[in-house]
Every structure is written in C-alpha cells, then in structure tokens.
Write a protein that holds these residues in place. Structure first.
Motif, PDB file in Angstrom:
ATOM      1  N   VAL A 141      11.515  -5.445  -6.401  1.00 20.16           N
ATOM      2  CA  VAL A 141      10.147  -5.936  -6.225  1.00 20.16           C
ATOM      3  C   VAL A 141       9.343  -4.836  -5.558  1.00 20.16           C
ATOM      4  N   LYS A 142       8.113  -4.636  -6.035  1.00 15.80           N
ATOM      5  CA  LYS A 142       7.196  -3.712  -5.374  1.00 15.80           C
ATOM      6  C   LYS A 142       5.855  -4.397  -5.222  1.00 15.80           C
ATOM      7  N   GLU A 143       5.353  -4.431  -3.981  1.00 12.61           N
ATOM      8  CA  GLU A 143       4.059  -5.046  -3.690  1.00 12.61           C
ATOM      9  C   GLU A 143       3.156  -4.021  -3.023  1.00 12.61           C
ATOM     10  N   TYR A 144       1.863  -4.101  -3.337  1.00 15.11           N
ATOM     11  CA  TYR A 144       0.835  -3.346  -2.634  1.00 15.11           C
ATOM     12  C   TYR A 144      -0.161  -4.354  -2.067  1.00 15.11           C
TER      13      TYR A 144
ATOM     14  N   ASP B 281       0.357  -7.025  -0.484  1.00 14.39           N
ATOM     15  CA  ASP B 281       0.865  -8.369  -0.806  1.00 14.39           C
ATOM     16  C   ASP B 281       0.626  -8.778  -2.263  1.00 14.39           C
ATOM     17  N   GLN B 282       0.191  -7.816  -3.093  1.00 14.56           N
ATOM     18  CA  GLN B 282       0.017  -8.090  -4.518  1.00 14.56           C
ATOM     19  C   GLN B 282       1.224  -7.530  -5.272  1.00 14.56           C
ATOM     20  N   PRO B 283       1.948  -8.376  -6.029  1.00 17.73           N
ATOM     21  CA  PRO B 283       3.142  -7.885  -6.737  1.00 17.73           C
ATOM     22  C   PRO B 283       2.774  -6.961  -7.894  1.00 17.73           C
ATOM     23  N   ILE B 284       3.404  -5.796  -7.915  1.00 16.27           N
ATOM     24  CA  ILE B 284       3.247  -4.844  -9.022  1.00 16.27           C
ATOM     25  C   ILE B 284       4.462  -4.904  -9.947  1.00 16.27           C
TER      26      ILE B 284
ATOM     27  N   ASN C 298       7.953  -7.385 -10.542  1.00 21.56           N
ATOM     28  CA  ASN C 298       8.473  -8.705 -10.209  1.00 21.56           C
ATOM     29  C   ASN C 298       9.952  -8.828 -10.572  1.00 21.56           C
TER      30      ASN C 298
ATOM     31  N   THR D 173       9.720  -2.815  -2.189  1.00 22.56           N
ATOM     32  CA  THR D 173       9.544  -3.864  -1.190  1.00 22.56           C
ATOM     33  C   THR D 173      10.861  -4.586  -0.949  1.00 22.56           C
TER      34      THR D 173
ATOM     35  N   GLY E 272       4.226  -6.357 -14.628  1.00 19.77           N
ATOM     36  CA  GLY E 272       5.331  -6.189 -13.702  1.00 19.77           C
ATOM     37  C   GLY E 272       6.676  -6.674 -14.181  1.00 19.77           C
TER      38      GLY E 272
END
Length: 363
Positions: free
Chosen positions: A13-16, A18-21, A23, A59, A213
């Motif tokens: 998971v990668k978030e910027y 708190d927005q998921p890029i 999933n 993340t 994502g």
C-alpha cells in the motif's frame, strides 16, 4: 525449471496525504524478462517504479529484491538503476563523463572506468562518442547515453520511466526495436512504464495493466489483447466494439437481439455480460451474408486500412478496420467468427477469470 522471481510485492500500500495511490498490490517479476506497467496518468505505475528503486517508501506491505526484503534498504544499495523521462543527463559533461559519473562516485580505478564506459557505449551503439557534448546529441542518442550510464552500474533490474515520450513517432518506433534488442542481448530484467498501449504490446514479454492503484490484469500482450478481463482493459488495450448481452448457455451468447455461437463457457444461464468484437475481426459483406445488418455512417483512411463507422437499428456504433473502401449511407452486413466474440463478466477478478479459462480449455 521455472524462472526465479527477482522482484516481489506483497500486499503493498502507498498513500500520499492519506490518499491511497496503490491498494494492496501483489505481483512477482521474473529475471530476464521485459515487463511493462501500463495505465493512464495517475494510476500508480510510476509509484511502483519508485518503490522498486527505493526513491519512496511503502506505507505498508513488503517488497523483495532477489529474495531479500528491501523496504529499509536505501536506493544506492539496491542493484537497480533508473532511466528517467527527461534522461537526467548533466549538460556540462560530455558523454564519457555522464556515463562514468556513477563509477566515479564509487571510486572505481580510472582504467576500469575507461574500460567499462567503452563497453557500455558499444552496447548502445555509441562507440566513438566519448568526447561528444550532450548538447550535440539527438534525442535518441541522449536516451542511449542515459541507458549506458545505468548499465555501467551493472544493475540486475533496469527501470525505464516513459523514456520515449519526448521522441517523435519515427524515432520512438526505432527506439522500441533498439530497447527490445538490448534487453534480449543483456538478459537482465527491464521494467518499462508507459501509457501508450501500442508501445506496451510491441515491446513486452508481460504487461501489468494498472487502474486506480490496482493491477487489473497481467499477462502476455497476446493474452491481454485477445482476452481482456473487463471494459477498462478492452478499451485501454486497442480499439473495441463493446455491447451488452446475455450468456444463454455455454458457447451461446445473445446480443443486439440475436443469438450467436461463441467460444466462452463457465457462466450462469442468462447471465448479463458484455461483448467485445475487435474492429479488425469484423468483415463488411453483403447484407444477406452478414450476421448483423448495419448502415455505413463515416469512414477515414488510416494509411494501412480504412476506419469505417457503422450503426445498427438499436443505435449501437460499430467500428470496422478494412482494407476495402465502403460507401457512405449503404446498408451492409457484418460477418465475424465465433472465436472473434469475447465475453466479459461483470466484476470478475483476474483469479476467477484465469480459473474459468483453464476449466473450459481443458474440456
């Protein structure tokens, strides 16, 4: 013996902000293949590249390089090199100094640097260009300098972030051939990022189609083109005619008010589905010989074929690619074979899709 995985993502998971890029992404990449990450802008493909290179941190989830977890390994300690979209060459350095830069940072002996630079320039067909200024190089030559600089560090994986996007069409095509030939000659893993589906189809051993994502579908170019899993893939990879239909029974589908023989199976009786027919699989014929009756609305000459747009009585639009010219306003028939019909289920996962294909291919 199966090929060994060189890169593995496990539930990444990668978030910027708190927005998921990305999933919960899972995939494996094998050694010695040419992979393409394909998708629209903002889908997460460059983020995957940056995670592999170590330019950004996940993340959550685990990333493995050659069997070793690398989440906490800095970029300069990974056997990975990146060729960027703008090539990131130093304009004040000549070709030799650009290619030798990473080796100098490592404090390699000067004689070894000279030998390595000559070796990699020969690989990319730039022998004799050592003293050429970067400003004197063409776009294609600059790209090859950037690739030579990356190869000088002897990476196990070469990452390419849309490196052809700034080139004109003719040079892009030439560089596609060059990159593919180089990868085969070196035998190392290439991971190529693009939003250009024709580029992906032409160059790849395997493609990961990415949307919002998620890896929507993965496989060989032929598999993905011939068997798209859903409307997004069918639309994004090539051109498609997509209409709604119902699966009447195994190998029997209904759309535009008629039943047709097909090659799909394993679905529920009368299940709502979507039908894909590629433009090159549709043949214009006499009305009485066609499986569908349509009216020719427009046509454009595309060089190797005419792109003909027709409509049926239900106002469905049909795009046909044909080497024969049609007559605007004429009523014609459309002929296609059962294997030209591809049936897509709604909300089918790639695992369910693969299992269904295997089941009826074994029959």
């Amino acid at each position: 013996m199966p090929n060994q995985s060189i890169i593995t993502f496990k539930d990444v998971v990668k978030e910027y902000d708190d927005q998921p890029i990305l999933n919960h992404v899972d995939f494996e990449i094998e050694k010695g293949k040419f992979y393409t990450l394909l998708g629209p802008s903002g889908c997460g493909k460059t983020t995957i590249l940056r995670l592999i290179a170590g330019f950004t941190d996940a993340t959550s989830g685990e990333i493995y390089l050659d069997g070793k977890k690398v989440n906490d390994i800095p970029a300069n300690k990974r056997k990975v090199n990146t060729v960027f979209q703008d090539y990131a060459l130093f304009p004040h350095m000549n070709v030799f100094d650009n290619v030798a830069f990473g080796l100098s940072i490592k404090k390699m002996a000067q004689q070894k640097i000279v030998e390595k630079v000559k070796e990699v320039l020969k690989m990319v067909q730039l022998s004799g260009y050592e003293n050429r200024e970067i400003s004197e190089m063409s776009g294609g030559q600059r790209q090859r300098v950037a690739i030579a600089r990356a190869l000088a560090n002897e990476p196990e994986v070469l990452l390419l972030d849309e490196p052809l996007s700034a080139l004109d069409l003719k040079l892009r095509t030439e560089m596609q051939y060059e990159l593919r030939a180089l990868q085969r000659r070196l035998g190392i893993t290439f991971i190529f990022v693009t939003h250009d589906q024709e580029e992906a189809l032409a160059m790849s051993d395997e493609i990961f189609v990415i949307n919002k994502g998620h890896i929507v579908q993965s496989g060989t170019p032929v598999d993905i083109y011939d068997e798209p899993i859903n409307r997004f893939v069918a639309d994004f990879i090539g051109e498609s005619n997509i209409v709604k239909g119902n699966m009447m029974d195994d190998y029997r589908v209904k759309f535009v008010g008629k039943e047709f023989e097909c090659v799909d199976a394993g679905m529920r009786e009368n299940e709502a589905v979507e039908i894909v027919l590629r433009p090159e699989d549709l043949e214009i014929t006499a009305v009485e010989k066609g499986k569908l009756k349509v009216k020719v609305d427009t046509q454009l000459f595309r060089g190797v074929h005419y792109e003909i747009v027709c409509s049926d009585t239900d106002q469905n639009e049909w795009v046909i690619h044909s080497t024969k010219k049609a007559k605007i306003g004429a009523e014609v028939g459309l002929y296609f074979n059962p294997e030209d019909i591809h049936v897509m289920r709604f909300n089918e996962t790639e695992e369910e899709f693969d299992a269904r294909l295997e089941a009826y291919e074994e029959e």
